[in-house]
Motif scaffolding. Structure first.
Motif, mmCIF file in Angstrom:
data_model
loop_
_atom_site.group_PDB
_atom_site.id
_atom_site.type_symbol
_atom_site.label_atom_id
_atom_site.label_comp_id
_atom_site.label_asym_id
_atom_site.label_seq_id
_atom_site.Cartn_x
_atom_site.Cartn_y
_atom_site.Cartn_z
ATOM 1 N N HIS A 112 0.813 -1.219 0.000
ATOM 2 C CA HIS A 112 0.000 0.000 0.000
ATOM 3 C C HIS A 112 0.847 1.270 0.000
ATOM 4 C CE1 HIS A 112 -3.161 -2.859 1.218
ATOM 5 N NE2 HIS A 112 -3.976 -1.986 0.673
ATOM 6 N N THR A 164 -11.436 -2.234 16.506
ATOM 7 C CA THR A 164 -11.229 -3.323 15.564
ATOM 8 C C THR A 164 -10.147 -4.241 16.134
ATOM 9 O OG1 THR A 164 -11.911 -2.049 13.643
ATOM 10 C CG2 THR A 164 -10.430 -3.894 13.239
ATOM 11 N N ALA A 182 -4.075 -3.908 6.603
ATOM 12 C CA ALA A 182 -5.099 -3.674 5.581
ATOM 13 C C ALA A 182 -6.300 -2.954 6.202
ATOM 14 C CB ALA A 182 -5.516 -5.004 4.951
ATOM 15 N N ASP A 183 -6.706 -3.375 7.390
ATOM 16 C CA ASP A 183 -7.816 -2.710 8.083
ATOM 17 C C ASP A 183 -7.470 -1.254 8.369
ATOM 18 O OD1 ASP A 183 -9.315 -4.969 8.032
ATOM 19 O OD2 ASP A 183 -9.091 -5.467 10.155
ATOM 20 N N GLY A 227 -8.022 5.846 5.492
ATOM 21 C CA GLY A 227 -8.488 6.494 4.276
ATOM 22 C C GLY A 227 -9.858 7.124 4.434
ATOM 23 N N ALA A 228 -10.615 6.666 5.418
ATOM 24 C CA ALA A 228 -11.979 7.151 5.592
ATOM 25 C C ALA A 228 -12.246 7.465 7.053
ATOM 26 C CB ALA A 228 -12.963 6.087 5.101
ATOM 27 N N VAL A 246 -5.330 0.669 6.753
ATOM 28 C CA VAL A 246 -5.316 1.434 5.503
ATOM 29 C C VAL A 246 -6.731 1.908 5.204
ATOM 30 C CG1 VAL A 246 -5.079 1.236 2.979
ATOM 31 C CG2 VAL A 246 -3.295 0.315 4.483
ATOM 32 N N GLU A 247 -7.687 0.982 5.362
ATOM 33 C CA GLU A 247 -9.081 1.303 5.097
ATOM 34 C C GLU A 247 -9.582 2.403 6.038
ATOM 35 O OE1 GLU A 247 -12.741 -1.591 5.098
ATOM 36 O OE2 GLU A 247 -11.069 -2.379 3.921
ATOM 37 N N MET A 248 -9.283 2.238 7.315
ATOM 38 C CA MET A 248 -9.751 3.210 8.311
ATOM 39 C C MET A 248 -9.102 4.564 8.124
ATOM 40 S SD MET A 248 -10.207 1.399 11.932
ATOM 41 C CE MET A 248 -8.982 0.153 11.944
ATOM 42 N N ALA A 303 -16.391 5.706 9.079
ATOM 43 C CA ALA A 303 -15.917 4.415 8.582
ATOM 44 C C ALA A 303 -15.021 3.701 9.583
ATOM 45 C CB ALA A 303 -15.175 4.594 7.258
ATOM 46 N N ARG A 304 -14.768 4.353 10.716
ATOM 47 C CA ARG A 304 -13.921 3.703 11.714
ATOM 48 C C ARG A 304 -14.722 2.795 12.628
ATOM 49 N NH1 ARG A 304 -9.873 8.380 13.809
ATOM 50 N NH2 ARG A 304 -9.165 9.112 11.791
ATOM 51 N N ARG A 335 -3.537 -8.424 7.801
ATOM 52 C CA ARG A 335 -4.919 -7.966 7.890
ATOM 53 C C ARG A 335 -5.044 -6.713 8.744
ATOM 54 N NH1 ARG A 335 -9.820 -11.945 7.436
ATOM 55 N NH2 ARG A 335 -8.888 -13.471 6.021
#
Lengths: 328, 328
Positions: free
Chosen positions: B88, B150, B293-294, B300-301, B296-298, B305-306, B290
């Motif tokens: 990423h 998370t 990856a989680d 970014g938003a 990165v997602e959080m 989204a958290r 993982r």
């Protein structure tokens, strides 16, 4: 949270001046710098290392670049570095380079403004690149000697030579060296020095490997070592030797009766039951601790005081009952 | 190097506004923020993460807090995290907490403005402190479940229960569990679940330890396990079991004839000669990957989204010839 503009107001200067004091203090008059620092302190301006560098002259962070975290030798060096960093009120952050020169260079660039200095553990970059990095932020190199940089190494070959002396004394004639890891600068030097020393002593040196210095690889080397007719074996590290001893035990081959054993570090041997294993005791924690101590000194006195100093730490040789005369 | 004032000049705003855009973007009008970003890009203003956060909305760094680096389980998790971070285009920096809540809290505070998020490996802080940290920067917890965060855990107890099933099937009656490390939340849960499962199966469970999960401690436990009359032993990790097997080999006690063996991970077993060892295969690398990856997602938003999501990764149970019927 206090911002740049608050510092500017209290110091009676423009925000641009505060910014310049942060990014290029050498371009700001010392008295102004002093005023900005006092103001920053007063309004409680803190937050990121760059900001802290303004008030204290340092970020408080050191970065340690390591090839990998699986190697227990590195883990022990890091632990020693961590302890000394803490004593000096510094934070140590660790970045894994995977032993790739490109990645090492990237990490050096990316972290440059975030830290007060770098400890490079077994770096792989060219001497030229490492010296260039040092010009921006102080660098201490561990486990490799680089001209122009402060380097810390350990005299492991000297310790291994003492073990060879002992084996020759006991009457061994054919000795195995279980080498590793492939491509290692350190292992190559060791093999060269051991080869010369073995020749001087009239020992027949059989090099097995190089292999990856892990337990299973030591176990896998058992067949070749046993069949080589060697009566003693030295291993690149304690993990390899432990693997070898495990496999010998499983096959019912007695240590040290059938095979005298020793390793180039004793890290995996602590508290092991049975006959203590002969080893070169490598001061891994001290190595990491000294590197950080050197860095603290250099980071506190930029410029002239960054004169390089190479040091080779002595090892302690532990001779035990794992070395016995060869079986007839 | 371009400074804050250069960005201000090009954007046609004051240096204070640029500074505010960096430290408190929510207080700056979106159009102004856009102008400052474009100007920063134009003049090539980069350097520290805070500055980069301005132009890209992120620092590019994640921090991973780990209790120690000696534990091979952690090293494997870090390696997995590192690989995904690289995919990423993120940098992973590692900070060692020594499993101390105070230090963990300090590192979270100190690195807060430097990174886009945190992965906390087996954190020891209170759930309340961890949730508070998450409010500032996204946090993913590995190896512990925390309400409101998370979390990623592994179903090791479920895997160990399958090994008990197999032992009961083979006719074992008394089974040892070599526990470790002292004070571990995970080990306590495992012991509880194993105790209940053993009772259901009519197995007599003898807990040995808890001990520090290292090779030598496994070797040292051999006497107690052999004398307990157990015909099978499960170990907290593969390193402990390897130590136990080493000592049994040294004493001439046959595995698996005299003692069936298995471990709660298989990390130290790769490429080991002899009968493969039964184990719960823990996806350590996947766990680290993982988590990143989680994150990165959080990262970014932000905000909504958290939303926390707890996941328990399944394990694979490898049953081998290291489990045999008990000797008569």
């Amino acid at each position: 949270m206090a911002g740049l503009e608050d510092v500017a107001r209290v110091a009676g200067v423009s925000a641009s001046t505060v910014s310049r004091a942060m990014s290029r203090p050498e371009m700001v008059a010392p008295r102004t710098l002093e005023r900005v620092r006092a103001a920053a302190e007063k309004v409680g301006f803190r937050a990121n290392p760059a900001a802290r560098a303004l008030t204290t002259g340092r970020t408080g962070f050191f970065a340690m670049l390591v090839p990998d975290l699986e190697n227990p030798f590195y883990a022990a060096i890091i632990a020693g570095a961590q302890a000394v960093a803490e004593e000096h009120g510094r934070w140590l952050i660790i970045a894994v380079t995977e032993g790739a020169a490109e990645r090492e260079g990237e990490v050096l660039r990316e972290l440059r403004d975030q830290v007060d200095g770098f400890v490079l553990l077994s770096p792989v970059g060219s001497a030229r690149d490492l010296v260039a990095a040092h010009r921006r932020k102080p660098v201490v190199v561990v486990n490799r000697r680089v001209n122009g940089l402060t380097s810390l190494t350990v005299d492991t070959p000297g310790g291994l030579a003492r073990i060879f002396d002992r084996l020759a004394e006991l009457g061994h004639r054919r000795v195995a060296y279980l080498a590793g890891p492939p491509g290692s600068w350190m292992d190559r030097r060791r093999r060269d020095e051991l080869g010369e020393h073995a020749a001087r002593l009239g020992l027949d040196l059989r090099v097995v490997g190089p292999v990856y210095p892990a337990f299973a690889d030591g176990a896998a080397a058992a067949t070749e070592i046993v069949e080589s007719g060697c009566t003693a074996a030295l291993a690149f590290n304690s993990l390899l030797l432990l693997g070898l001893m495990y496999e010998l035990g499983r096959r019912g081959i007695k240590v040290p009766e059938r095979l005298s054993v020793a390793a180039a570090d004793d890290m995996a041997f602590a508290d092991l039951p049975g006959t203590p294993v002969s080893a070169v005791r490598v001061p891994a924690g001290e190595l990491g601790g000294r590197a950080v101590a050197d860095l603290v000194e250099m980071a506190g006195a930029p410029g002239a005081a960054r004169r390089p100093a190479s040091r080779k730490l002595p090892t302690e040789v532990v001779l035990t009952g794992s070395l016995v005369p060869p079986a007839r």
